[in-house]
Design a protein around this motif. Structure first.
Motif, PDB file in Angstrom:
ATOM      1  N   UNK A 119      -3.359  -9.316   5.883  1.00  0.00           N
ATOM      2  CA  UNK A 119      -4.396  -9.049   6.886  1.00  0.00           C
ATOM      3  C   UNK A 119      -3.813  -8.354   8.120  1.00  0.00           C
ATOM      4  N   UNK A 120      -2.622  -8.784   8.518  1.00  0.00           N
ATOM      5  CA  UNK A 120      -2.015  -8.196   9.724  1.00  0.00           C
ATOM      6  C   UNK A 120      -1.700  -6.711   9.508  1.00  0.00           C
ATOM      7  N   UNK A 121      -1.176  -6.352   8.336  1.00  0.00           N
ATOM      8  CA  UNK A 121      -0.869  -4.932   8.115  1.00  0.00           C
ATOM      9  C   UNK A 121      -2.156  -4.124   7.936  1.00  0.00           C
ATOM     10  N   UNK A 122      -3.178  -4.755   7.357  1.00  0.00           N
ATOM     11  CA  UNK A 122      -4.470  -4.054   7.240  1.00  0.00           C
ATOM     12  C   UNK A 122      -5.015  -3.751   8.629  1.00  0.00           C
ATOM     13  N   UNK A 123      -4.900  -4.722   9.516  1.00  0.00           N
ATOM     14  CA  UNK A 123      -5.381  -4.515  10.890  1.00  0.00           C
ATOM     15  C   UNK A 123      -4.569  -3.419  11.590  1.00  0.00           C
ATOM     16  N   UNK A 124      -3.249  -3.518  11.487  1.00  0.00           N
ATOM     17  CA  UNK A 124      -2.396  -2.506  12.134  1.00  0.00           C
ATOM     18  C   UNK A 124      -2.732  -1.108  11.612  1.00  0.00           C
ATOM     19  N   UNK A 125      -2.939  -1.007  10.299  1.00  0.00           N
ATOM     20  CA  UNK A 125      -3.229   0.301   9.703  1.00  0.00           C
ATOM     21  C   UNK A 125      -4.603   0.813  10.123  1.00  0.00           C
ATOM     22  N   UNK A 126      -5.521  -0.104  10.411  1.00  0.00           N
ATOM     23  CA  UNK A 126      -6.875   0.328  10.779  1.00  0.00           C
ATOM     24  C   UNK A 126      -6.906   0.971  12.163  1.00  0.00           C
ATOM     25  N   UNK A 127      -5.914   0.677  12.993  1.00  0.00           N
ATOM     26  CA  UNK A 127      -5.913   1.240  14.348  1.00  0.00           C
ATOM     27  C   UNK A 127      -4.843   2.311  14.535  1.00  0.00           C
ATOM     28  N   UNK A 128      -4.148   2.664  13.466  1.00  0.00           N
ATOM     29  CA  UNK A 128      -3.106   3.691  13.562  1.00  0.00           C
ATOM     30  C   UNK A 128      -3.196   4.625  12.353  1.00  0.00           C
ATOM     31  N   UNK A 129      -3.593   5.887  12.547  1.00  0.00           N
ATOM     32  CA  UNK A 129      -3.680   6.816  11.413  1.00  0.00           C
ATOM     33  C   UNK A 129      -2.374   6.917  10.628  1.00  0.00           C
ATOM     34  N   UNK A 130      -1.238   6.918  11.329  1.00  0.00           N
ATOM     35  CA  UNK A 130       0.041   7.055  10.623  1.00  0.00           C
ATOM     36  C   UNK A 130       0.303   5.837   9.736  1.00  0.00           C
ATOM     37  N   UNK A 131       0.005   4.640  10.253  1.00  0.00           N
ATOM     38  CA  UNK A 131       0.217   3.429   9.449  1.00  0.00           C
ATOM     39  C   UNK A 131      -0.803   3.355   8.312  1.00  0.00           C
ATOM     40  N   UNK A 132      -2.003   3.844   8.573  1.00  0.00           N
ATOM     41  CA  UNK A 132      -3.006   3.849   7.502  1.00  0.00           C
ATOM     42  C   UNK A 132      -2.537   4.750   6.359  1.00  0.00           C
ATOM     43  N   UNK A 133      -2.081   5.934   6.683  1.00  0.00           N
ATOM     44  CA  UNK A 133      -1.580   6.842   5.647  1.00  0.00           C
ATOM     45  C   UNK A 133      -0.408   6.199   4.899  1.00  0.00           C
ATOM     46  N   UNK A 134       0.469   5.525   5.646  1.00  0.00           N
ATOM     47  CA  UNK A 134       1.640   4.894   5.020  1.00  0.00           C
ATOM     48  C   UNK A 134       1.217   3.768   4.088  1.00  0.00           C
ATOM     49  N   UNK A 135       0.213   3.004   4.492  1.00  0.00           N
ATOM     50  CA  UNK A 135      -0.243   1.886   3.651  1.00  0.00           C
ATOM     51  C   UNK A 135      -0.945   2.400   2.396  1.00  0.00           C
ATOM     52  N   UNK A 136      -1.750   3.452   2.557  1.00  0.00           N
ATOM     53  CA  UNK A 136      -2.423   4.039   1.387  1.00  0.00           C
ATOM     54  C   UNK A 136      -1.371   4.575   0.410  1.00  0.00           C
ATOM     55  N   UNK A 137      -0.362   5.246   0.935  1.00  0.00           N
ATOM     56  CA  UNK A 137       0.677   5.798   0.057  1.00  0.00           C
ATOM     57  C   UNK A 137       1.475   4.675  -0.607  1.00  0.00           C
ATOM     58  N   UNK A 138       1.697   3.579   0.102  1.00  0.00           N
ATOM     59  CA  UNK A 138       2.416   2.445  -0.505  1.00  0.00           C
ATOM     60  C   UNK A 138       1.598   1.851  -1.653  1.00  0.00           C
ATOM     61  N   UNK A 139       0.290   1.726  -1.448  1.00  0.00           N
ATOM     62  CA  UNK A 139      -0.582   1.257  -2.549  1.00  0.00           C
ATOM     63  C   UNK A 139      -0.500   2.209  -3.736  1.00  0.00           C
ATOM     64  N   UNK A 140      -0.506   3.519  -3.465  1.00  0.00           N
ATOM     65  CA  UNK A 140      -0.483   4.491  -4.561  1.00  0.00           C
ATOM     66  C   UNK A 140       0.838   4.437  -5.335  1.00  0.00           C
ATOM     67  N   UNK A 141       1.911   4.092  -4.637  1.00  0.00           N
ATOM     68  CA  UNK A 141       3.225   4.053  -5.283  1.00  0.00           C
ATOM     69  C   UNK A 141       3.547   2.682  -5.876  1.00  0.00           C
ATOM     70  N   UNK A 142       2.700   1.707  -5.650  1.00  0.00           N
ATOM     71  CA  UNK A 142       3.041   0.315  -5.975  1.00  0.00           C
ATOM     72  C   UNK A 142       3.183   0.069  -7.470  1.00  0.00           C
ATOM     73  N   UNK A 143       4.090  -0.826  -7.852  1.00  0.00           N
ATOM     74  CA  UNK A 143       4.109  -1.290  -9.237  1.00  0.00           C
ATOM     75  C   UNK A 143       2.803  -2.039  -9.534  1.00  0.00           C
ATOM     76  N   UNK A 144       2.422  -2.052 -10.803  1.00  0.00           N
ATOM     77  CA  UNK A 144       1.095  -2.567 -11.182  1.00  0.00           C
ATOM     78  C   UNK A 144       0.821  -3.970 -10.646  1.00  0.00           C
ATOM     79  N   UNK A 145       1.831  -4.804 -10.628  1.00  0.00           N
ATOM     80  CA  UNK A 145       1.620  -6.198 -10.231  1.00  0.00           C
ATOM     81  C   UNK A 145       1.200  -6.317  -8.760  1.00  0.00           C
ATOM     82  N   UNK A 146       1.736  -5.461  -7.927  1.00  0.00           N
ATOM     83  CA  UNK A 146       1.433  -5.550  -6.488  1.00  0.00           C
ATOM     84  C   UNK A 146       0.269  -4.653  -6.071  1.00  0.00           C
TER      85      UNK A 146
END
Lengths: 55, 387
Positions: free
Chosen positions: B229-256
């Motif tokens: 929740x904390x990283x979701x919140x941080x990403x919601x108020x920072x375009x750079x963190x949002x892009x980084x979180x989206x890219x991390x999801x896209x690169x994630x292994x299936x389990x995560x």
């Protein structure tokens, strides 16, 4: 066991405060119409549109 | 700004070229500002369904500040057209309590010729007429300067950029000792380590450190709901963190992936990002076996699309208890250095030296926020949505 974290509970409380029942968890049902893609623009980037409408 | 330029810029806002059959609605207010917009592909629904869809999903969002609408239809010019959509839509607005009005309408044909509509009452058959066409302006240079990417050739191509990569870009942490250590962190410290990992992912140019940060972020988001929740919140108020979180999801292994999709999808929605891209991400979160992941994206989606809350309202409600604990942040910083000192490069060493004097911008910001005894102020969610 509560399946919602504190932050999610806070958000749902705000949704209810708007008079809306959040309903069960899960994706919304499919709609029969092709859904819109809605975005919120930045008004500061779009000055003086009205003037050009009249031209 | 000319309306033609405003219309041309919308493809950059959305990230893709509009197709023949799309209808673009742009809200404008008394000052003539461009506001919320919507694109409606009409080929897969009847006119009645489209009008209903606009009333259910689009107008409540436009209603926030903008009651005058500019309507742009992407279709072949036809002087003898029946204007079915126009007539039904404008008629439906008569009964709407929001007092909406279509104040101007345009057409763009497949050669990107722009026509403006006007009501003509002079002829024997009064009704909508169209001006001679002009070329839709080329705004590519100015949009590049503003930081926008060239639009994808279609909506489908654009939405593919929110799907997971064919192969994971990182693997789960495989060092048992490291995992065990992270899992034993005090909850508040665990949250701050996750936030630190996201900030690192968004800012570092070191490939090695970025990979470590993504591994740590993936692990903690999947392991600790408060960290998610904390990283979701941080990403919601920072375009750079949002892009980084989206890219991390896209690169994630299936389990995560489902947990990271929950964080990234919620952040996307809470930042005011486009609905379809948000749903493309959240579809992976709804497959999570952890009920709270499904609860998170449901809440974010409901708040946006049903309760029609502004991004700032959602961020404030969601982040109410997600403040910054300075002691935990400091402890997290030390944990980070302890865990990853072996991967420290020369550049990172310089960073470590800086942080020991608590002069790093993040730390200064944390101290200021702590002093003000309130969560970080939301950042405007506007700006380019370019992923």
């Amino acid at each position: 066991m509560n399946q919602r974290s504190q932050a999610v509970r806070d958000l749902l409380e705000a949704v209810r405060a708007k008079g809306f029942d959040p309903g069960p968890d899960g994706p919304p049902p499919d709609r029969c119409w092709h859904e819109a893609q809605v975005e919120v623009g930045d008004p500061a980037q779009y000055p003086s549109v009205q003037e050009s409408q009249e031209s | 700004m000319q309306v033609g330029e405003l219309i041309a810029r919308m493809e950059y806002e959305y990230g893709y070229r509009f197709q023949q059959g799309d209808v673009l609605l742009i809200g404008v207010n008394d000052q003539g500002m461009g506001g919320p917009q919507a694109v409606l592909p009409i080929e897969q629904a009847t006119v009645e369904q489209q009008v209903q869809g606009i009333h259910e999903e689009v107008l409540p969002m436009v209603h926030r500040d903008y009651r005058n609408l500019i309507m742009v239809r992407y279709e072949e010019f036809d002087y003898h057209e029946t204007n079915g959509f126009h007539d039904q839509f404008t008629a439906s607005l008569d009964d709407h309590p929001g007092g909406f009005e279509v104040v101007a309408q345009y057409k763009v044909d497949q050669n990107r010729q722009l026509y403006q509509g006007y009501m003509d009452q002079q002829w024997a058959s009064p009704g909508l007429r169209w001006t001679m066409p002009g070329k839709l302006p080329d705004v590519s240079a100015q949009m590049r300067e503003l930081g926008y990417k060239e639009p994808a050739s279609s909506e489908a191509e654009y939405l593919r950029s929110f799907q997971p990569h064919p192969e994971p870009g990182f693997q789960p942490l495989d060092q048992e000792q490291e995992v065990s250590h992270l899992n034993r962190l005090a909850p508040r410290v665990s949250v701050e380590v996750a936030r630190h990992a996201l900030a690192t992912t968004a800012s570092t140019e070191s490939i090695e450190q970025q990979a470590k940060a993504r591994q740590t972020l993936g692990h903690l988001v999947a392991y600790d709901e408060d960290a998610r929740d904390a990283v979701a919140y941080d990403a919601s108020i920072s375009p750079a963190k949002k892009d980084a979180l989206v890219e991390t999801y896209r690169q994630a292994p299936a389990k995560q992936r489902p947990a990271l999709a929950a964080a990234a999808g919620a952040a996307w929605m809470m930042s005011g990002g486009g609905l379809k891209a948000g749903r493309a991400i959240m579809a992976h979160a709804y497959q999570s076996t952890r009920p709270s992941d499904r609860a998170l994206v449901t809440a974010a989606e409901v708040a946006t699309t049903r309760a029609h809350m502004r991004p700032e309202e959602i961020q404030e409600a969601f982040g109410k208890e997600i403040g910054t604990d300075l002691e935990a942040a400091e402890a997290a910083h030390q944990e980070w250095e302890r865990l990853y000192s072996s991967t420290t490069t020369q550049t990172e060493t310089e960073t470590v030296v800086e942080t020991e004097t608590v002069e790093e911008p993040d730390q200064m910001q944390l101290a200021l926020e702590h002093q003000m005894n309130q969560p970080p102020a939301p950042v405007a969610s506007s700006g380019p949505e370019v992923d």
